[in-house]
Design a protein around this motif. Structure first.
Motif, PDB file in Angstrom:
ATOM      1  N   LEU A   1       0.416  58.793 -15.525  1.00  0.00           N
ATOM      2  CA  LEU A   1       0.162  58.568 -14.101  1.00  0.00           C
ATOM      3  C   LEU A   1      -0.791  59.636 -13.591  1.00  0.00           C
ATOM      4  O   LEU A   1      -0.396  60.748 -13.265  1.00  0.00           O
ATOM      5  CB  LEU A   1       1.478  58.614 -13.304  1.00  0.00           C
ATOM      6  N   SER A   2      -2.075  59.299 -13.578  1.00  0.00           N
ATOM      7  CA  SER A   2      -3.098  60.195 -13.052  1.00  0.00           C
ATOM      8  C   SER A   2      -3.835  59.464 -11.942  1.00  0.00           C
ATOM      9  O   SER A   2      -4.336  58.355 -12.150  1.00  0.00           O
ATOM     10  CB  SER A   2      -4.089  60.607 -14.156  1.00  0.00           C
ATOM     11  N   LYS A   3      -3.878  60.078 -10.761  1.00  0.00           N
ATOM     12  CA  LYS A   3      -4.476  59.421  -9.605  1.00  0.00           C
ATOM     13  C   LYS A   3      -5.907  58.974  -9.898  1.00  0.00           C
ATOM     14  O   LYS A   3      -6.725  59.744 -10.411  1.00  0.00           O
ATOM     15  CB  LYS A   3      -4.453  60.364  -8.405  1.00  0.00           C
ATOM     16  N   GLY A   4      -6.172  57.714  -9.594  1.00  0.00           N
ATOM     17  CA  GLY A   4      -7.501  57.174  -9.776  1.00  0.00           C
ATOM     18  C   GLY A   4      -7.824  56.750 -11.199  1.00  0.00           C
ATOM     19  O   GLY A   4      -8.950  56.334 -11.475  1.00  0.00           O
ATOM     20  N   GLN A   5      -6.836  56.847 -12.113  1.00  0.00           N
ATOM     21  CA  GLN A   5      -7.062  56.454 -13.498  1.00  0.00           C
ATOM     22  C   GLN A   5      -6.080  55.360 -13.909  1.00  0.00           C
ATOM     23  O   GLN A   5      -4.982  55.254 -13.356  1.00  0.00           O
ATOM     24  CB  GLN A   5      -6.923  57.653 -14.434  1.00  0.00           C
TER      25      GLN A   5
ATOM     26  N   MET B   1      -3.258  53.404 -15.654  1.00  0.00           N
ATOM     27  CA  MET B   1      -2.002  53.753 -16.307  1.00  0.00           C
ATOM     28  C   MET B   1      -2.043  53.273 -17.760  1.00  0.00           C
ATOM     29  O   MET B   1      -2.468  52.155 -18.033  1.00  0.00           O
ATOM     30  CB  MET B   1      -0.818  53.105 -15.582  1.00  0.00           C
TER      31      MET B   1
END
Length: 213
Positions: free
Chosen positions: A192-196, A198
């Motif tokens: 869970l990385s913002k803007g990437q 999943m």
């Protein structure tokens, strides 16, 4: 010389296997010829070999020159009796019946497989020598866009639960293939990385050398 891009490559996992056929012997030849009564294999079939010859054991091999009671192990040179001792080749061949594509792959990376060395020096020398020994354990990690409803995800999850060996097939854009055999581990928790995107990661711990056609 040639340089290629991997774009368009596909990866599949073996999901169904047929009944294993007993191999009574494998010849020291190029290509190797397996003797197996009533094997029922056709040219182009893919089988997982079990053999007393460790350089063949657990490898995915393509059948060629199939005949009554014999078939060739395509691309396998077993002429060296040092590496393939006469009389210890018996085992079995298990056909792969069904492949399931692992779709939405974001990355396909390998680790390990590095040459290991033994370092030594004679008493009278002022320098060290090096001899190659074995290669380190190798694994493949596949990053997949998270979607637990996909057939490939479901197949990976089932394989991870059983921890049994599973073959995987990498098909390159030119149609050539590389086959691996290993134990599957699936991490079902997505990154869970913002803007990437999943993604979940599946790891294949290889149990034999790859075979390339």
């Amino acid at each position: 010389m040639a340089a290629r891009l991997p774009d368009g490559s596909t990866v599949s996992i073996a999901t169904t296997y047929g009944a294993a056929k007993t191999i009574t012997s494998i010849s020291n030849a190029n290509p190797a010829v397996a003797t197996a009564a009533a094997h029922g294999f056709a040219n182009g079939d893919l089988v997982v070999i079990s053999s007393g010859w460790q350089r063949l054991n657990e490898r995915v091999i393509r059948v060629a020159s199939s005949a009554a009671g014999t078939f060739n192990l395509e691309g396998q040179d077993t002429t060296s009796t040092q590496y393939y001792p006469t009389g210890s080749s018996a085992g079995s061949a298990t056909p792969i019946s069904t492949w399931t594509q692992i779709s939405q792959i974001l990355e396909f990376t390998t680790s390990g497989g590095d040459q290991q060395f033994a370092n030594f020096s004679f008493l009278e020398e002022d320098f060290e020598r090096q001899l190659p020994t074995i290669t380190s354990a190798q694994s493949i990690t596949i990053g997949i866009a998270d979607d637990p409803s996909l057939p490939g995800y479901i197949a990976l999850k089932a394989a991870s639960m059983t921890r049994a060996n599973r073959a995987i097939r990498l098909t390159l854009p030119d149609g050539s293939t590389i086959f691996y055999n290993g134990i599957v581990s699936l991490n079902e928790t997505p990154t869970l990385s913002k803007g990437q995107v999943m993604q979940v990661n599946a790891t294949f711990s290889l149990q034999s050398r790859p075979t390339r056609y």
